[in-house]
Design an enzyme around this catalytic site. Structure first.
Site, short mmCIF file in Angstrom:
data_model
loop_
_atom_site.label_atom_id
_atom_site.label_comp_id
_atom_site.label_asym_id
_atom_site.label_seq_id
_atom_site.Cartn_x
_atom_site.Cartn_y
_atom_site.Cartn_z
N ASP A 148 -12.07 7.28 4.22
CA ASP A 148 -10.72 7.67 4.63
C ASP A 148 -10.42 9.11 4.20
OD1 ASP A 148 -10.26 5.14 5.68
OD2 ASP A 148 -9.40 4.38 3.80
N ASP B 269 -11.53 -1.06 0.38
CA ASP B 269 -10.66 -0.02 -0.16
C ASP B 269 -10.53 -0.22 -1.66
OD1 ASP B 269 -10.22 1.16 2.30
OD2 ASP B 269 -8.37 0.06 2.69
#
Length: 197
Positions: A157, A137
């Site tokens: 995501d 991330d």
């Protein structure tokens, strides 16, 4: 024009659409997956883990973290569970391709498949190893506070969330996965629908 003639005239375009929609799904999924993995590899090679790089002030920052949980660092420590769930989602989507005839459904499933494959690849190939690899991330938006943590996520995501928003719209519109037109309301007289009134 008779109903039979009209149906035969509409059949070829509908058949072509049914043939092209799976290609849309595969194309969208491939684009999401490729961009997600390429950018994650760049992040690993060029950013320092845990270090914040301002992009647009406090609106957008790069902040490299390795996420062992789900999106937004939810349920950390349950990586193997999400690996199994992601694999199941991929299988279900591939199974549904045979029914696919709707462009919105193709776009939704393409976004979902590309996003799930992006994060699943991390879980299968990245540290600490198969099948508990940590998801990369790096997109930080401090203004998007989730109540329990700062929002840090990735391209996969974004694709998954965008796909789910599209799914809500599809559901509200009552669109069928096979491309069939919406069913006529029971209160609507038959003549208004087929022009025989």
């Amino acid at each position: 024009m008779s109903d039979a003639s009209q149906s035969s005239a509409e059949a070829p375009p509908r058949s072509r659409r049914r043939a092209l929609v799976p290609l849309l799904l595969i194309g969208v999924a491939a684009a999401v997956f490729a961009s997600d993995q390429l950018v994650k590899n760049w992040v690993v090679d060029h950013l320092v883990e845990g270090h914040t790089v301002p992009v647009w002030g406090e609106f957008l920052r790069w902040h490299f973290v390795r996420n062992p949980g789900a999106a937004f660092s939810f349920a950390t420590g349950s990586t193997w569970i999400f690996t199994i769930l992601a694999a199941a989602v991929v299988i279900v989507i591939l199974w549904q391709i045979r029914r696919l005839g709707s462009v919105p459904w193709g776009l939704f499933l393409g976004l979902l498949l590309g996003g799930v494959l992006g994060n699943l690849t991390d879980r299968l190939t990245r540290e600490p190893g198969f099948p508990q690899g940590h998801v990369i991330d790096f997109i930080s938006t401090p203004w998007m506070w989730l109540g329990f943590s700062e929002a840090i996520y990735n391209i996969a995501d974004i694709a998954i969330v965008s796909g789910m928003i599209l799914f809500v719209v599809i559901s509200l519109l009552g669109l069928h996965i096979d491309g069939r037109p919406r069913e006529r309301s029971r209160a609507e007289p038959a003549g208004e629908h087929d022009g025989t009134a």
